[in-house]
Motif scaffolding. Structure first.
Motif, PDB file in Angstrom:
ATOM      1  N   TRP A  75       0.790  -1.087  -0.033  1.00 22.20           N
ATOM      2  CA  TRP A  75       0.211   0.001  -0.063  1.00 22.20           C
ATOM      3  C   TRP A  75       0.836   1.407   0.016  1.00 22.20           C
ATOM      4  CZ3 TRP A  75      -3.745  -2.237   4.003  1.00 22.20           C
ATOM      5  CH2 TRP A  75      -4.621  -3.198   3.505  1.00 22.20           C
ATOM      6  N   ARG A  76       1.997   1.286   0.705  1.00 25.19           N
ATOM      7  CA  ARG A  76       2.820   2.466   0.754  1.00 25.19           C
ATOM      8  C   ARG A  76       3.547   2.513  -0.897  1.00 25.19           C
ATOM      9  NH1 ARG A  76       4.797   5.558   5.028  1.00 25.19           N
ATOM     10  NH2 ARG A  76       5.100   6.994   3.056  1.00 25.19           N
ATOM     11  N   ARG A  77       3.818   1.469  -1.797  1.00 22.30           N
ATOM     12  CA  ARG A  77       4.309   1.638  -2.984  1.00 22.30           C
ATOM     13  C   ARG A  77       3.140   2.155  -3.840  1.00 22.30           C
ATOM     14  NH1 ARG A  77       6.071  -3.361  -4.855  1.00 22.30           N
ATOM     15  NH2 ARG A  77       7.073  -1.834  -6.513  1.00 22.30           N
ATOM     16  N   ALA A  78       1.784   1.716  -3.496  1.00 25.76           N
ATOM     17  CA  ALA A  78       0.608   2.026  -4.435  1.00 25.76           C
ATOM     18  C   ALA A  78       0.459   3.708  -4.162  1.00 25.76           C
ATOM     19  CB  ALA A  78      -0.640   1.529  -3.757  1.00 25.76           C
ATOM     20  N   GLY A  79       0.770   4.233  -2.819  1.00 26.03           N
ATOM     21  CA  GLY A  79       0.724   5.448  -2.729  1.00 26.03           C
ATOM     22  C   GLY A  79       1.614   6.312  -3.554  1.00 26.03           C
ATOM     23  N   LEU A  80       2.673   5.947  -4.021  1.00 21.16           N
ATOM     24  CA  LEU A  80       3.588   6.507  -4.984  1.00 21.16           C
ATOM     25  C   LEU A  80       2.652   6.956  -6.359  1.00 21.16           C
ATOM     26  CD1 LEU A  80       6.853   4.562  -4.668  1.00 21.16           C
ATOM     27  CD2 LEU A  80       6.386   6.825  -3.448  1.00 21.16           C
ATOM     28  N   PHE A  81       1.768   6.064  -6.789  1.00 18.52           N
ATOM     29  CA  PHE A  81       1.023   6.249  -7.936  1.00 18.52           C
ATOM     30  C   PHE A  81      -0.347   6.842  -7.538  1.00 18.52           C
ATOM     31  CE2 PHE A  81       3.816   2.605  -8.544  1.00 18.52           C
ATOM     32  CZ  PHE A  81       4.409   2.675  -9.777  1.00 18.52           C
ATOM     33  N   LEU A  82      -0.716   6.505  -6.465  1.00 21.26           N
ATOM     34  CA  LEU A  82      -2.175   7.076  -6.284  1.00 21.26           C
ATOM     35  C   LEU A  82      -2.372   7.824  -4.917  1.00 21.26           C
ATOM     36  CD1 LEU A  82      -4.079   3.521  -6.652  1.00 21.26           C
ATOM     37  CD2 LEU A  82      -3.801   5.337  -8.350  1.00 21.26           C
ATOM     38  N   PRO A  83      -1.443   8.978  -4.530  1.00 20.81           N
ATOM     39  CA  PRO A  83      -1.551   9.857  -3.551  1.00 20.81           C
ATOM     40  C   PRO A  83      -2.704  10.367  -2.963  1.00 20.81           C
ATOM     41  CG  PRO A  83      -0.729  10.909  -5.332  1.00 20.81           C
ATOM     42  CD  PRO A  83      -0.875   9.703  -5.939  1.00 20.81           C
ATOM     43  N   ARG A  84      -3.852  10.290  -3.745  1.00 17.81           N
ATOM     44  CA  ARG A  84      -5.199  10.774  -3.433  1.00 17.81           C
ATOM     45  C   ARG A  84      -6.165   9.915  -3.118  1.00 17.81           C
ATOM     46  NH1 ARG A  84      -2.978  13.638  -7.356  1.00 17.81           N
ATOM     47  NH2 ARG A  84      -4.566  12.665  -8.851  1.00 17.81           N
ATOM     48  N   ASP A  85      -5.929   8.596  -3.162  1.00 16.79           N
ATOM     49  CA  ASP A  85      -6.793   7.611  -3.095  1.00 16.79           C
ATOM     50  C   ASP A  85      -7.477   7.362  -1.578  1.00 16.79           C
ATOM     51  OD1 ASP A  85      -7.881   4.717  -2.765  1.00 16.79           O
ATOM     52  OD2 ASP A  85      -7.637   4.729  -4.900  1.00 16.79           O
ATOM     53  N   GLY A  86      -8.661   7.637  -1.274  1.00 18.34           N
ATOM     54  CA  GLY A  86      -9.168   7.747   0.138  1.00 18.34           C
ATOM     55  C   GLY A  86      -9.130   6.334   0.942  1.00 18.34           C
ATOM     56  N   ASP A 121       2.244  16.834  -1.736  1.00 19.56           N
ATOM     57  CA  ASP A 121       2.323  15.625  -1.217  1.00 19.56           C
ATOM     58  C   ASP A 121       0.801  14.679  -1.940  1.00 19.56           C
ATOM     59  OD1 ASP A 121       4.182  15.642   0.635  1.00 19.56           O
ATOM     60  OD2 ASP A 121       2.802  16.270   2.177  1.00 19.56           O
ATOM     61  N   ARG A 122       0.048  15.826  -2.577  1.00 19.75           N
ATOM     62  CA  ARG A 122      -0.971  15.279  -3.096  1.00 19.75           C
ATOM     63  C   ARG A 122      -0.934  14.687  -4.776  1.00 19.75           C
ATOM     64  NH1 ARG A 122      -5.701  14.774  -0.425  1.00 19.75           N
ATOM     65  NH2 ARG A 122      -7.130  14.842  -2.403  1.00 19.75           N
ATOM     66  N   LEU A 123       0.422  14.995  -5.316  1.00 19.83           N
ATOM     67  CA  LEU A 123       0.544  14.608  -6.565  1.00 19.83           C
ATOM     68  C   LEU A 123       1.818  13.687  -6.510  1.00 19.83           C
ATOM     69  CD1 LEU A 123       0.812  18.332  -8.314  1.00 19.83           C
ATOM     70  CD2 LEU A 123      -0.893  16.669  -8.563  1.00 19.83           C
ATOM     71  N   ALA A 124       1.587  12.640  -7.616  1.00 19.15           N
ATOM     72  CA  ALA A 124       2.407  11.655  -7.853  1.00 19.15           C
ATOM     73  C   ALA A 124       3.670  12.136  -8.543  1.00 19.15           C
ATOM     74  CB  ALA A 124       2.023  10.455  -8.325  1.00 19.15           C
ATOM     75  N   ALA A 125       4.829  11.422  -8.416  1.00 19.95           N
ATOM     76  CA  ALA A 125       5.945  12.092  -9.151  1.00 19.95           C
ATOM     77  C   ALA A 125       5.761  12.320 -10.631  1.00 19.95           C
ATOM     78  CB  ALA A 125       7.042  11.097  -9.018  1.00 19.95           C
ATOM     79  N   HIS A 126       5.277  11.343 -11.346  1.00 15.61           N
ATOM     80  CA  HIS A 126       4.822  11.262 -12.810  1.00 15.61           C
ATOM     81  C   HIS A 126       3.752  12.786 -12.896  1.00 15.61           C
ATOM     82  CE1 HIS A 126       1.376   8.874 -11.583  1.00 15.61           C
ATOM     83  NE2 HIS A 126       0.848   9.525 -12.876  1.00 15.61           N
TER      84      HIS A 126
END
Length: 257
Positions: A75-86, A121-126
């Motif tokens: 889930w922490r890795r998923a957050g790198l792609f989906l930082p705004r997923d509730g 924080d609410r934007l992914a790197a890409h």
């Protein structure tokens, strides 16, 4: 209500990968073979599928299999792609409450910093990269047009594009450097001893358990120097920690295969 919502989310994976291979993983999940489903999602990633939805599903499967450490890692890795997923944030919060070590995430921010850095924080790197690149292209285009003919609001638009371009590209660079040089990590072993040096004869500092989150400050092939949010530093075996990075390095194929 939050617990009920979490259970509902965990009952059905996100089903983000519309492929026969992902269908197999989902079938295993729905049949209650959560460990097999998690390994199935991991195999998809090893084949080159890198996205937040796959990692979200992988975390759900590990959580239902009872492996809190690997669930938090996925889930922490998923957050790198989906930082705004509730849903992702809610699941991660619940899993952290089950971790044995009472440690705050090493990247947790105070109220003021959280407010000031919210856009970052609410934007992914890409997304930061795309924001910076598009704003830079618009800056060049508007600058060229401005040289040829004046138009109302030109200065304001140029300043806005410049700020967005600098912010996006700087944010992307900062995020990329942090992941490359000092990534976050999650303890995957059921328990592991934090040591003062890079060998088993070193002094024992404390015992960490699956799901403990940390910052990696130095990496060697066999040992990682880590820092905890509580201030302790020490060394852990590399294979006891999962790094929070977009794509994991895959083990080399065995000789002759």
């Amino acid at each position: 209500m939050r617990i009920a919502a979490l259970l509902f989310v965990l009952l059905v994976p996100a089903l983000a990968l519309a492929t026969p291979a992902s269908d197999k993983c989902v079938e295993q999940y729905n049949a209650g073979a959560y460990g097999d489903a998690a390994r199935c999602f991991e195999a998809l990633e090893a084949e080159g599928h890198h996205n937040g939805h796959l990692l979200y599903d992988q975390g759900n499967a590990w959580y239902r299999a009872g492996d809190v450490g690997r669930a938090i890692h996925a889930w922490r890795r998923a957050g790198l792609f989906l930082p705004r997923d509730g849903d992702l944030a809610a699941n991660l919060k619940s899993a952290r409450e089950q971790a044995r070590d009472d440690l705050a995430p090493p990247d947790a921010r105070g109220p003021l910093a959280r407010t000031l850095l919210m856009p970052y924080d609410r934007l992914a790197a890409h997304e930061l990269l795309w924001l910076g690149a598009i704003a830079w292209a618009l800056l060049l285009l508007l600058g060229t047009v401005r040289l040829l003919r004046a138009f109302p609001g030109a200065t304001g638009l140029l300043v806005l594009c410049g700020v967005l371009s600098a912010g996006g590209l700087t944010g992307w660079a900062a995020r990329s450097i942090q992941i490359a040089t000092a990534p976050l990590g999650v303890v995957l072993s059921e328990q592991v001893t934090l040591r003062s040096g890079r060998d088993v004869q070193s002094r024992d500092l404390l015992v960490l358990h699956a799901g403990a989150e940390l910052r990696v400050v130095e990496q060697t092939p066999d040992w990682l120097q880590i820092a905890l949010s509580s201030g302790e530093r020490g060394w852990l075996p590399t294979d006891a920690v999962g790094l929070v990075v977009p794509a994991l390095e895959q083990p080399e194929a065995a000789n002759g295969t």
